[in-house]
Design an enzyme around this catalytic site. Structure first.
Site, short mmCIF file in Angstrom:
data_model
loop_
_atom_site.label_atom_id
_atom_site.label_comp_id
_atom_site.label_asym_id
_atom_site.label_seq_id
_atom_site.Cartn_x
_atom_site.Cartn_y
_atom_site.Cartn_z
N LEU A 231 96.55 13.43 19.85
CA LEU A 231 96.37 14.88 19.97
C LEU A 231 94.92 15.20 20.31
CD1 LEU A 231 98.52 15.88 16.88
CD2 LEU A 231 99.00 16.47 19.28
N GLY B 93 89.06 12.27 18.66
CA GLY B 93 88.03 11.30 19.04
C GLY B 93 88.38 10.42 20.24
N ARG C 11 92.70 18.52 36.10
CA ARG C 11 93.40 19.78 35.83
C ARG C 11 92.45 20.96 36.02
NH1 ARG C 11 91.70 22.72 32.11
NH2 ARG C 11 91.92 21.22 30.42
N ARG D 134 59.40 -2.63 18.01
CA ARG D 134 58.90 -3.96 18.35
C ARG D 134 58.08 -4.44 17.17
NH1 ARG D 134 55.73 -3.99 23.91
NH2 ARG D 134 55.67 -6.22 23.42
N ASN E 281 49.60 -11.47 21.87
CA ASN E 281 49.42 -10.27 22.68
C ASN E 281 47.95 -10.02 22.99
OD1 ASN E 281 52.13 -8.63 20.97
ND2 ASN E 281 52.13 -9.52 23.03
N TYR F 200 67.73 -11.86 31.23
CA TYR F 200 68.18 -10.69 30.47
C TYR F 200 69.69 -10.74 30.26
CZ TYR F 200 63.89 -8.03 29.98
OH TYR F 200 62.65 -7.61 29.58
N HIS G 228 61.93 -7.86 19.47
CA HIS G 228 61.01 -8.13 20.57
C HIS G 228 61.34 -7.28 21.78
CE1 HIS G 228 59.96 -11.74 18.23
NE2 HIS G 228 61.22 -11.66 17.88
N GLN G 229 60.37 -7.20 22.69
CA GLN G 229 60.51 -6.27 23.82
C GLN G 229 61.80 -6.44 24.63
OE1 GLN G 229 57.52 -4.18 26.29
NE2 GLN G 229 57.52 -6.12 27.38
C1 LIG Z 1 53.49 -9.96 22.83
O1 LIG Z 1 53.39 -11.26 22.32
C2 LIG Z 1 54.60 -11.96 22.12
C3 LIG Z 1 54.26 -13.29 21.55
O2 LIG Z 1 53.63 -13.12 20.28
C4 LIG Z 1 55.31 -12.13 23.44
O3 LIG Z 1 56.55 -12.76 23.27
C5 LIG Z 1 55.52 -10.79 24.04
O4 LIG Z 1 56.11 -10.96 25.31
C6 LIG Z 1 54.20 -10.07 24.18
N1 LIG Z 1 54.47 -8.81 24.73
C7 LIG Z 1 54.35 -8.64 26.02
C8 LIG Z 1 54.90 -7.36 26.52
O5 LIG Z 1 53.80 -9.44 26.75
#
Ligand SMILES: *[C@@H]1O[C@H](CO)[C@@H](O)[C@H](O)[C@H]1NC(C)=O
Ligand SMILES: *[C@@H]1O[C@H](CO)[C@@H](O)[C@H](O)[C@H]1NC(C)=O
Ligand SMILES: *[C@@H]1O[C@H](CO)[C@@H](O)[C@H](O)[C@H]1NC(C)=O
Length: 454
Positions: free
Chosen positions: A33, A37, A65, A240, A247, A357, A382-383
């Site tokens: 109905l 959802g 429709r 992060r 870094n 990725y 992590h990033q």
């Molecule tokens: C920041 O450092 C970490 C390792 O400690 C690394 O894996 C990561 O890629 C670094 N960030 C970037 C954006 O480079």
């Protein structure tokens, strides 16, 4: 029957996932109905499929429709209204015809038919049309008898549906309830007479699930996903790790400690979380990777709040293989071709001896399942991993997600809503190096300072 997914490695570190042409095509038919959802489930399933790389599309009969009847009143949906019935049937027909064309053009593997009319006859009709076109059907019925959930959905619909655009909300709600009553008159739940169909019945989203006749891997994966969904209000926070020692020198990978400023961020994190708005007595679970920099970043948060803490190997950073421990400048120098190839197709590029990725998305799938089952969670990771999780919630296309900037020392709060995800960002006033590199640029390593966002 097997699923349509075949993994192929072309020898250049790229993996492609194909849906080979004569493999199964699936039409997921939403049953139920209004205000149960269905659209939410359909939308999430589509996002999930796109994220794992399976082309999918929602065909919404209401949209078809609306082309003929933009703002019908409830009487349009009266089963005795012949004119209305004719137009509703034409809309369903147009949606299915388009869907079959879409499959024939090789554009996808899964179509989701989001329609409201739920009668046995209608299901038989859809089944026949799909069979003729060699498409499997998977019926997903959402049954809901919790008044609160239905009222919440009605509220969403009347404020967001194009059917009620610009109308008095009170009048809209009354009309919508009337429309539901008209559907109730003819609604037939999937029953024992339909045991030959593949179906899932969801009772009160997530509390009871009945599954019948799943025939292939792709359907079972989809059913498993749908089965994990719930619609309780909650938020997910992403961060992060604090600035790491690597870094500071621009190196990637490794398992270094956090820097002094990273430690300052770890100390600031409990306050930042509070500032982002946490309802009183909210329980949050802290997830980190197994690497030191995330565990250290969550340390003070765990100690101050007493929240449960889980470490996941699947949340570890993208494995950069032979490039682990190098700076981007060194990579560009030592592996110039790889560096260019990565820019060309960052999503599919796999580091020698490492991951792409796409690989990360595959290992994150269980994390997404667990996230769907969970309520409030803060993930410190992590990033690259964060970009992948973010892409799932915000439906970011694969070519874009690897380039998304996620600054250090920033907390992202995601709140799922019926039609998408709301995002807020909170910056800690703690400087860090910026390691973000735009497509086609050489590695830049610069300082940036943050200002606090009110
Ligand atoms: C920041 O450092 C970490 C390792 O400690 C690394 O894996 C990561 O890629 C670094 N960030 C970037 C954006 O480079
Ligand atoms: C639903 O479909 C059945 C059979 O196709 C039809 O008789 C009925 O009028 C339809 N009802 C609505 C509300 O669309
Ligand atoms: C990381 O920190 C720990 C203690 O906090 C220390 O024992 C270790 O030597 C540090 N590692 C590096 C590489 O600095």
């Amino acid at each position: 029957m097997s699923s349509g997914l075949i993994r192929r490695d072309n020898g250049h570190g790229k993996t492609h996932y194909f849906a080979s042409s004569d493999e199964s095509k699936i039409c997921v038919v939403m049953v139920g109905l209004p205000a149960r959802g269905k659209s939410l489930i359909a939308g999430k399933a589509m996002r999930y499929l796109a994220w794992v790389g399976i082309p999918a599309r929602v065909f919404n009969v209401g949209t078809y429709r609306r082309q003929g009847t933009p703002q019908p009143s409830a009487t349009f949906f009266d089963p005795h209204n012949e004119e209305g019935e004719k137009m509703r049937r034409a809309a369903a027909d147009a949606a299915i015809t388009d869907m079959i064309q879409w499959f024939d053009a090789g554009k996808g593997v899964v179509a989701i038919l989001d329609a409201t009319n739920s009668t046995k006859e209608r299901r038989r009709w859809i089944n026949e049309r799909c069979q003729e076109a060699n498409i499997e059907t998977l019926y997903v019925e959402s049954i809901c008898d919790e008044e609160d959930l239905i009222m919440n959905n009605i509220l969403e619909v009347k404020t967001t549906s194009p059917d009620y655009k610009g109308q008095d909300p009170e009048v809209a709600a009354r009309d919508f309830r009337e429309r539901i009553r008209n559907y109730e008159k003819v609604y037939e739940t999937i029953d024992d007479g339909e045991k030959s169909y593949t179906y899932v019945k969801l009772i009160n989203v997530g509390s009871t699930v009945i599954i019948n006749q799943i025939k292939d891997y792709l359907s079972s994966r989809l059913v498993y996903y749908i089965q994990n969904l719930h619609i309780k209000p909650r938020s997910i926070w992403l961060s992060r790790h604090g600035e790491s020692e690597y870094n500071l020198t621009g190196k990637i990978g490794g398992d270094s400690n956090i820097s002094e400023r990273g430690e300052a961020y770890a100390k600031a994190l409990p306050g930042l979380l509070k500032k982002s708005g946490v309802p009183p007595n909210t329980k949050i679970v802290i997830w980190t990777s197994t690497l030191k920099r995330t565990i250290q970043t969550a340390r003070h948060l765990a100690a101050e709040t007493g929240f449960e803490k889980l470490e996941w190997k699947a949340l570890d950073e993208l494995d950069s293989g032979v490039c682990d421990g190098l700076t981007y400048e060194q990579i560009a120098e030592k592996y110039p071709e790889d560096f260019a190839a990565r820019d060309e197709d960052k999503y599919n590029y796999r580091y020698r001896g490492g991951e792409s990725y796409r690989d990360v998305v595959i290992r994150l799938e269980p994390i997404i399942m667990e996230l769907e089952r969970s309520e409030n969670v803060i993930i410190v990771t992590h990033q690259a991993v964060l970009r992948c999780i973010y892409a799932y919630f915000l439906n970011t296309p694969q070519e874009q997600s690897p380039w998304m900037e996620v600054p250090l020392h920033t907390l992202i709060k995601l709140t799922p809503r019926a039609y998408g995800t709301e995002e807020q960002r909170f910056k800690a006033d703690i400087p860090a190096v910026s390691t973000w590199r735009a497509k086609g640029t050489s590695a830049k390593h610069q300082e940036y300072s943050t200002e606090t966002k009110a």
